[in-house]
Design a protein around this motif. Structure first.
Motif, mmCIF file in Angstrom:
data_model
loop_
_atom_site.group_PDB
_atom_site.id
_atom_site.type_symbol
_atom_site.label_atom_id
_atom_site.label_comp_id
_atom_site.label_asym_id
_atom_site.label_seq_id
_atom_site.Cartn_x
_atom_site.Cartn_y
_atom_site.Cartn_z
ATOM 1 N N UNK A 219 0.833 -1.206 0.000
ATOM 2 C CA UNK A 219 0.000 0.000 0.000
ATOM 3 C C UNK A 219 0.868 1.256 0.000
ATOM 4 N N UNK A 220 0.622 2.119 -0.997
ATOM 5 C CA UNK A 220 1.453 3.320 -1.167
ATOM 6 C C UNK A 220 0.643 4.587 -1.405
ATOM 7 N N UNK A 221 -0.639 4.468 -1.707
ATOM 8 C CA UNK A 221 -1.474 5.612 -2.060
ATOM 9 C C UNK A 221 -2.788 5.567 -1.273
ATOM 10 N N UNK A 222 -3.398 6.745 -1.119
ATOM 11 C CA UNK A 222 -4.674 6.819 -0.427
ATOM 12 C C UNK A 222 -5.765 6.026 -1.110
ATOM 13 N N UNK A 223 -5.710 5.921 -2.439
ATOM 14 C CA UNK A 223 -6.709 5.141 -3.166
ATOM 15 C C UNK A 223 -6.625 3.667 -2.796
ATOM 16 N N UNK A 224 -5.425 3.177 -2.513
ATOM 17 C CA UNK A 224 -5.275 1.787 -2.084
ATOM 18 C C UNK A 224 -5.790 1.593 -0.663
ATOM 19 N N UNK A 226 -8.253 3.247 0.542
ATOM 20 C CA UNK A 226 -9.706 3.202 0.348
ATOM 21 C C UNK A 226 -10.158 1.807 -0.065
ATOM 22 N N UNK A 227 -9.367 1.146 -0.900
ATOM 23 C CA UNK A 227 -9.732 -0.192 -1.379
ATOM 24 C C UNK A 227 -9.756 -1.205 -0.242
ATOM 25 N N UNK A 228 -8.747 -1.180 0.650
ATOM 26 C CA UNK A 228 -8.738 -2.166 1.730
ATOM 27 C C UNK A 228 -9.798 -1.849 2.781
ATOM 28 N N UNK A 229 -10.096 -0.575 2.982
ATOM 29 C CA UNK A 229 -11.182 -0.217 3.892
ATOM 30 C C UNK A 229 -12.513 -0.715 3.337
ATOM 31 N N UNK A 230 -12.701 -0.567 2.037
ATOM 32 C CA UNK A 230 -13.936 -1.042 1.402
ATOM 33 C C UNK A 230 -14.039 -2.561 1.466
ATOM 34 N N UNK A 231 -12.880 -3.244 1.484
ATOM 35 C CA UNK A 231 -12.872 -4.710 1.540
ATOM 36 C C UNK A 231 -13.121 -5.242 2.938
ATOM 37 N N UNK A 232 -13.105 -4.361 3.932
ATOM 38 C CA UNK A 232 -13.422 -4.806 5.284
ATOM 39 C C UNK A 232 -12.373 -4.517 6.337
ATOM 40 N N UNK A 233 -11.285 -3.861 5.981
ATOM 41 C CA UNK A 233 -10.266 -3.513 6.967
ATOM 42 C C UNK A 233 -10.667 -2.251 7.725
ATOM 43 N N UNK A 234 -10.165 -2.117 8.945
ATOM 44 C CA UNK A 234 -10.396 -0.912 9.744
ATOM 45 C C UNK A 234 -9.258 0.081 9.624
ATOM 46 N N UNK A 235 -8.105 -0.405 9.177
ATOM 47 C CA UNK A 235 -6.942 0.467 9.018
ATOM 48 C C UNK A 235 -5.990 -0.174 8.017
ATOM 49 N N UNK A 236 -5.082 0.645 7.491
ATOM 50 C CA UNK A 236 -4.074 0.178 6.540
ATOM 51 C C UNK A 236 -2.697 0.360 7.152
ATOM 52 N N UNK A 237 -1.856 -0.664 7.026
ATOM 53 C CA UNK A 237 -0.490 -0.576 7.525
ATOM 54 C C UNK A 237 0.464 -0.418 6.355
ATOM 55 N N UNK A 349 -10.757 9.775 -3.057
ATOM 56 C CA UNK A 349 -11.234 8.512 -3.616
ATOM 57 C C UNK A 349 -12.612 8.172 -3.070
ATOM 58 N N UNK A 350 -12.790 8.326 -1.766
ATOM 59 C CA UNK A 350 -14.087 7.998 -1.178
ATOM 60 C C UNK A 350 -15.177 8.942 -1.645
ATOM 61 N N UNK A 351 -14.832 10.232 -1.845
ATOM 62 C CA UNK A 351 -15.819 11.192 -2.344
ATOM 63 C C UNK A 351 -16.230 10.853 -3.769
ATOM 64 N N UNK A 352 -15.269 10.449 -4.580
ATOM 65 C CA UNK A 352 -15.573 10.092 -5.969
ATOM 66 C C UNK A 352 -16.469 8.884 -6.034
ATOM 67 N N UNK A 353 -16.220 7.913 -5.163
ATOM 68 C CA UNK A 353 -17.017 6.690 -5.180
ATOM 69 C C UNK A 353 -18.439 6.911 -4.663
ATOM 70 N N UNK A 354 -18.600 7.949 -3.841
ATOM 71 C CA UNK A 354 -19.935 8.190 -3.261
ATOM 72 C C UNK A 354 -20.845 8.987 -4.186
#
Length: 355
Positions: A219-224, A226-237, A349-354
């Motif tokens: 994970x290197x970008x905010x868009x990524x 967003x992807x793991x949060x959407x997949x069910x994660x609570x945070x990204x490391x 990313x989240x604003x665009x998806x909403x």
């Protein structure tokens, strides 16, 4: 983020505990001060060395942070295979004008685990995470009693279920894209390279256990994020993303190599430590990776002097250049600024998806 994690970090960004010097107090403090969760790596340090870093970090920030511990390694190792590898590395030792570690150092397999755990129970920190296995239920319970939140690194659904059964508060789900060591609970050479990608693994673990998930791997970008949060994660490391920051304790040659066109890809290798770890492909990895035995941490200790000598000689071709698959996207920003940039990218990313 879940209520439990939200109490520790207002932003869903965790700085990975990168053993070997990268995850130093200034980096962890900068991330925590920016609203993320900074981490120290207890691995490869003495118990007192870990404690001194905790004290230093407490002097830099009042915000929550974490400490990572390596579980002791109990698997059988073939001494003859280690000695054969020692013989193969003799030329490296001669080239860098250094010596290979003695047998008493090579045979140290517990990383001072009990002493480090005793310190963290006596003088608790907000979070303790574990790699290379799952602690005993009693250990997790004692940490909970002193107010410490516990996280177990997992690389499969089976390992996540074991962590939940033992009483962990959360799991760090590590995909095969991750830089550095794969945090598998059992080192099985037959399974080399068979790990699962992060998004697929997060979804599988989300359906298998009820624990909060921290997602890690490339994970290197905010868009990524967003992807793991959407997949069910609570945070990204993120590890490699913070490796290039000026606060990182990584060697300057390591930081430069992340975006150097000379290093075109990463691979999993046992060359430097005897356990699968992802790094930039260099000469040492190409020449010795195919012959390195499954012997961790014996091989790690064996090659330690070589890696230090290569760094001192300014030769990245002999260093362990740990990096995730997204290393080309590294940005040499101050850690606090990087957290802000990642959050802005996540929000966009989240604003665009909403819409």
């Amino acid at each position: 983020m879940s209520t439990a994690l939200n109490g520790l970090s207002p932003r869903p960004i965790v700085q990975a505990p990168m053993a070997g010097g990268a995850s130093c107090p200034p980096l962890a403090a900068a991330v925590s001060e920016a609203g993320g969760l900074g981490f120290l790596a207890g691995g490869y340090k003495t118990a007192d060395g870990m404690y001194q870093e905790v004290k230093r970090l407490r002097g830099l920030t009042r915000r929550p942070f974490g400490v990572n511990l390596f579980l002791p390694q109990t698997g059988a190792v073939d001494p003859a295979a280690v000695e054969a590898y020692r013989g193969q590395l003799a030329g490296e030792a001669s080239w860098y004008e250094t010596s290979l570690a003695d047998d008493d150092i090579v045979g140290n397999t517990d990383d001072g685990y009990d002493a480090k755990l005793a310190i963290l129970l006596d003088d608790p920190v907000p979070v303790v995470s574990f790699t290379f296995g799952c602690p005993a239920a009693g250990t997790l319970a004692r940490l909970r009693e002193v107010g410490t939140y516990t996280v177990v690194t997992v690389t499969s659904v089976e390992e996540a279920r074991a962590a939940q059964a033992a009483g962990a508060d959360a799991v760090c789900v590590q995909g095969i894209e991750a830089g550095g060591h794969q945090g598998t609970h059992r080192d099985d050479p037959q399974a080399d390279g068979s790990g699962v990608g992060l998004l697929a693994l997060v979804a599988q673990v989300r359906e298998a256990v009820g624990l909060p998930i921290v997602a890690a791997g490339g994970l290197m970008r905010g868009s990524q994020i967003a992807a793991v949060l959407a997949a069910g994660a609570e945070a990204a490391q993120l590890g490699t993303a913070f490796l290039a920051c000026p606060e990182s304790g990584a060697h300057a040659l390591h930081k430069k190599a992340l975006t150097d066109p000379l290093f075109v890809r990463t691979e999993l290798t046992r060359a430097f430590s005897g356990r699968p770890a992802r790094g930039l492909v260099n000469r040492f990895m190409r020449e010795h990776g195919p012959y390195a035995p499954a012997a961790y941490p014996q091989v790690h200790h064996l090659t330690s002097g070589l890696r230090k000598a290569a760094a001192a000689a300014g030769d990245p071709q002999g260093m362990a250049l740990w990096a995730g698959q997204g290393h080309r996207l590294a940005r040499a920003l101050p850690a606090g600024e990087l957290v802000e940039v990642l959050m802005a990218e996540l929000a966009e990313t989240q604003a665009t998806r909403s819409v």
